[in-house]
Design an enzyme around this catalytic site. Sequence first.
Site, PDB file in Angstrom:
ATOM      1  N   CYS A   1       0.816  -1.230   0.000  1.00 43.44           N
ATOM      2  CA  CYS A   1       0.000   0.000   0.000  1.00 43.44           C
ATOM      3  C   CYS A   1       0.842   1.268   0.000  1.00 43.44           C
ATOM      4  O   CYS A   1       0.341   2.346  -0.307  1.00 43.44           O
ATOM      5  CB  CYS A   1      -0.943   0.002   1.191  1.00 43.44           C
ATOM      6  SG  CYS A   1      -1.901  -1.503   1.328  1.00 43.44           S
TER       7      CYS A   1
ATOM      8  N   HIS B   1      -2.953   7.086   2.870  1.00 41.70           N
ATOM      9  CA  HIS B   1      -3.436   5.797   2.370  1.00 41.70           C
ATOM     10  C   HIS B   1      -4.818   5.531   2.975  1.00 41.70           C
ATOM     11  O   HIS B   1      -5.045   5.782   4.158  1.00 41.70           O
ATOM     12  CB  HIS B   1      -2.459   4.689   2.754  1.00 41.70           C
ATOM     13  CG  HIS B   1      -2.964   3.327   2.449  1.00 41.70           C
ATOM     14  ND1 HIS B   1      -3.512   3.013   1.226  1.00 41.70           N
ATOM     15  CD2 HIS B   1      -3.050   2.198   3.199  1.00 41.70           C
ATOM     16  CE1 HIS B   1      -3.898   1.749   1.243  1.00 41.70           C
ATOM     17  NE2 HIS B   1      -3.635   1.240   2.425  1.00 41.70           N
TER      18      HIS B   1
ATOM     19  N   ASN C   1     -10.041  -0.179   0.648  1.00 39.99           N
ATOM     20  CA  ASN C   1      -8.583  -0.169   0.522  1.00 39.99           C
ATOM     21  C   ASN C   1      -8.198  -0.769  -0.833  1.00 39.99           C
ATOM     22  O   ASN C   1      -8.441  -1.946  -1.088  1.00 39.99           O
ATOM     23  CB  ASN C   1      -8.008  -0.996   1.683  1.00 39.99           C
ATOM     24  CG  ASN C   1      -6.498  -1.045   1.691  1.00 39.99           C
ATOM     25  OD1 ASN C   1      -5.846  -0.669   0.726  1.00 39.99           O
ATOM     26  ND2 ASN C   1      -5.944  -1.536   2.778  1.00 39.99           N
TER      27      ASN C   1
HETATM   28  O1  UT7 Z   1      -3.388  -1.249   3.824  1.00 43.68           O
HETATM   29  C1  UT7 Z   1      -2.745  -1.946   4.830  1.00 43.68           C
HETATM   30  C2  UT7 Z   1      -3.533  -3.166   5.107  1.00 43.68           C
HETATM   31  N1  UT7 Z   1      -4.336  -3.278   6.238  1.00 43.68           N
HETATM   32  C3  UT7 Z   1      -4.891  -2.373   7.061  1.00 43.68           C
HETATM   33  O2  UT7 Z   1      -4.703  -1.228   6.988  1.00 43.68           O
HETATM   34  C4  UT7 Z   1      -5.783  -2.881   8.141  1.00 43.68           C
HETATM   35  C5  UT7 Z   1      -5.430  -2.387   9.507  1.00 43.68           C
HETATM   36  N2  UT7 Z   1      -6.352  -2.918  10.462  1.00 43.68           N
HETATM   37  C6  UT7 Z   1      -7.656  -2.549  10.542  1.00 43.68           C
HETATM   38  O3  UT7 Z   1      -8.100  -1.702   9.818  1.00 43.68           O
HETATM   39  C7  UT7 Z   1      -8.514  -3.189  11.624  1.00 43.68           C
HETATM   40  O4  UT7 Z   1      -7.702  -3.882  12.525  1.00 43.68           O
HETATM   41  C8  UT7 Z   1      -9.603  -4.142  11.046  1.00 43.68           C
HETATM   42  C9  UT7 Z   1     -10.647  -3.334  10.299  1.00 43.68           C
HETATM   43  C10 UT7 Z   1      -8.977  -5.169  10.118  1.00 43.68           C
HETATM   44  C11 UT7 Z   1     -10.296  -4.885  12.181  1.00 43.68           C
HETATM   45  O5  UT7 Z   1     -10.849  -3.971  13.108  1.00 43.68           O
HETATM   46  P1  UT7 Z   1     -10.623  -4.160  14.674  1.00 43.68           P
HETATM   47  O6  UT7 Z   1     -11.326  -3.075  15.345  1.00 43.68           O
HETATM   48  O7  UT7 Z   1      -9.137  -4.302  14.894  1.00 43.68           O
HETATM   49  O8  UT7 Z   1     -11.410  -5.491  14.949  1.00 43.68           O
HETATM   50  P2  UT7 Z   1     -10.868  -6.903  15.477  1.00 43.68           P
HETATM   51  O9  UT7 Z   1     -10.067  -7.589  14.427  1.00 43.68           O
HETATM   52  O10 UT7 Z   1     -10.237  -6.702  16.831  1.00 43.68           O
HETATM   53  O11 UT7 Z   1     -12.232  -7.657  15.667  1.00 43.68           O
HETATM   54  C12 UT7 Z   1     -13.212  -7.251  16.616  1.00 43.68           C
HETATM   55  C13 UT7 Z   1     -14.404  -8.187  16.512  1.00 43.68           C
HETATM   56  C14 UT7 Z   1     -14.010  -9.652  16.533  1.00 43.68           C
HETATM   57  O12 UT7 Z   1     -15.013 -10.361  17.268  1.00 43.68           O
HETATM   58  P3  UT7 Z   1     -14.767 -10.782  18.794  1.00 43.68           P
HETATM   59  O13 UT7 Z   1     -13.520 -11.622  18.771  1.00 43.68           O
HETATM   60  O14 UT7 Z   1     -14.585  -9.497  19.541  1.00 43.68           O
HETATM   61  O15 UT7 Z   1     -16.001 -11.518  19.124  1.00 43.68           O
HETATM   62  C15 UT7 Z   1     -14.068 -10.064  15.092  1.00 43.68           C
HETATM   63  O16 UT7 Z   1     -14.339 -11.424  14.917  1.00 43.68           O
HETATM   64  O17 UT7 Z   1     -15.086  -7.975  15.274  1.00 43.68           O
HETATM   65  C16 UT7 Z   1     -15.215  -9.222  14.580  1.00 43.68           C
HETATM   66  N3  UT7 Z   1     -15.169  -8.966  13.157  1.00 43.68           N
HETATM   67  C17 UT7 Z   1     -16.257  -8.670  12.438  1.00 43.68           C
HETATM   68  N4  UT7 Z   1     -17.561  -8.525  12.767  1.00 43.68           N
HETATM   69  C18 UT7 Z   1     -18.428  -8.204  11.804  1.00 43.68           C
HETATM   70  C19 UT7 Z   1     -14.098  -8.964  12.336  1.00 43.68           C
HETATM   71  N5  UT7 Z   1     -14.470  -8.667  11.085  1.00 43.68           N
HETATM   72  C20 UT7 Z   1     -15.811  -8.463  11.125  1.00 43.68           C
HETATM   73  C21 UT7 Z   1     -16.767  -8.138  10.154  1.00 43.68           C
HETATM   74  N6  UT7 Z   1     -18.064  -8.005  10.529  1.00 43.68           N
HETATM   75  N7  UT7 Z   1     -16.452  -7.929   8.857  1.00 43.68           N
END
Ligand code: UT7
Length: 328
Positions: free
Chosen positions: A115, A255, A285
């Site tokens: 990215c 980004h 993204n």
């Molecule tokens: O360009 C470079 C590439 N990547 C990035 O920039 C991504 C950087 N990271 C992020 O943007 C965030 O970490 C994410 C958007 C990927 C995830 O957000 P988060 O606030 O860090 O959520 P998490 O992974 O800690 O998940 C929180 C909860 C989990 O459930 P539990 O374990 O709390 O019950 C996940 O299973 O949200 C759940 N979850 C979802 N729920 C509904 C994860 N994805 C989803 C979804 N819909 N799509």
Amino acid sequence: MSKIRAKIAGIGKYLPERILTNEDLEKMVETSDEWITKRVGIKERRIADEGVYTSDLARYAAENALKNANMAPEDLDLIVVATVSPDMYTPSVSCHVQKYLGAVKAAAMDINAACSGFIFAVSTASKFIETGTYKNALVIGADCLSKITEYKDRSTCVLFGDGAGAVVLTATETENGVMSCVLGSDGAQGDCLTIAGLRVDEVEKERRPFGNPRTIWMDGGAVFKFAVRVMESATREVAEQGGVSLEDIKCIVPHQANQRIIEGARKRLGCEEEKIFSNVHKYGNMSGASVPVALCEAIEEGRIQHGDKFVIVGFGGGLTWGSALIEY
Ligand code: UT7
């Protein structure tokens, strides 16, 4: 003799027409518009049709940028494409673009800095111009992530989209153009975000329980923390290197991965909301394409005008980060 700089002579973008909304995704995986909007800030993303690949997106963005620059393909000395989703290992996307455009004089190469790639590509092309090696360079960020996204995995499939953005850089002896660039990499943290190539080992297989080993996997939380930190430091560093204060910068084009990352970086920089450009809600993204498409729209919307100083800043797989201070 006065110093040669690389200035922006034209910009262009291309987004596939097909739209994938949060509501569409609700029917595909266990997710909700509410979760995606609150946690990431994305409402919809563009998806390329079957048979349409990164070099097609890159080519259309390039044609728009050349038109905007009022330049012919034969005028190009260099084509640099930033991508992590090339149609083929070889020929490169840049060689495909060279062929499509008929840019017979140009040397063509791809850069993989995920990215951050477009910023690495701008930095590379501007060095060729500043040293007097080349006069006109086409710099493209293009990715077709839908083709390497696992649409059974809700933790990644809601995030990504397809698109391409391009700029034409040309040599100038005036003061405007690329003023400073900062690039960085931390390969030791590379395991946070992977797309398998030739090596598909047990670790990579276990990460992808849905079966397709050649899809994007990431430790979102680790990338999130890294992203907020480097977006702040890379912006401060590039401003300092260019001899300007944050107040002198009209617009910051980051980004577009997650609105919460953009917001976190903004708060750390102490900038007002109006200074930071965001279009993540429309496209998600798009990896290498996110920064140039956002830049293109910031210019189209008049958020950056001739004479303004702005910063492009990004982070991504590798891990990598980069920023460039540019006077438009
Ligand atoms: O360009 C470079 C590439 N990547 C990035 O920039 C991504 C950087 N990271 C992020 O943007 C965030 O970490 C994410 C958007 C990927 C995830 O957000 P988060 O606030 O860090 O959520 P998490 O992974 O800690 O998940 C929180 C909860 C989990 O459930 P539990 O374990 O709390 O019950 C996940 O299973 O949200 C759940 N979850 C979802 N729920 C509904 C994860 N994805 C989803 C979804 N819909 N799509």
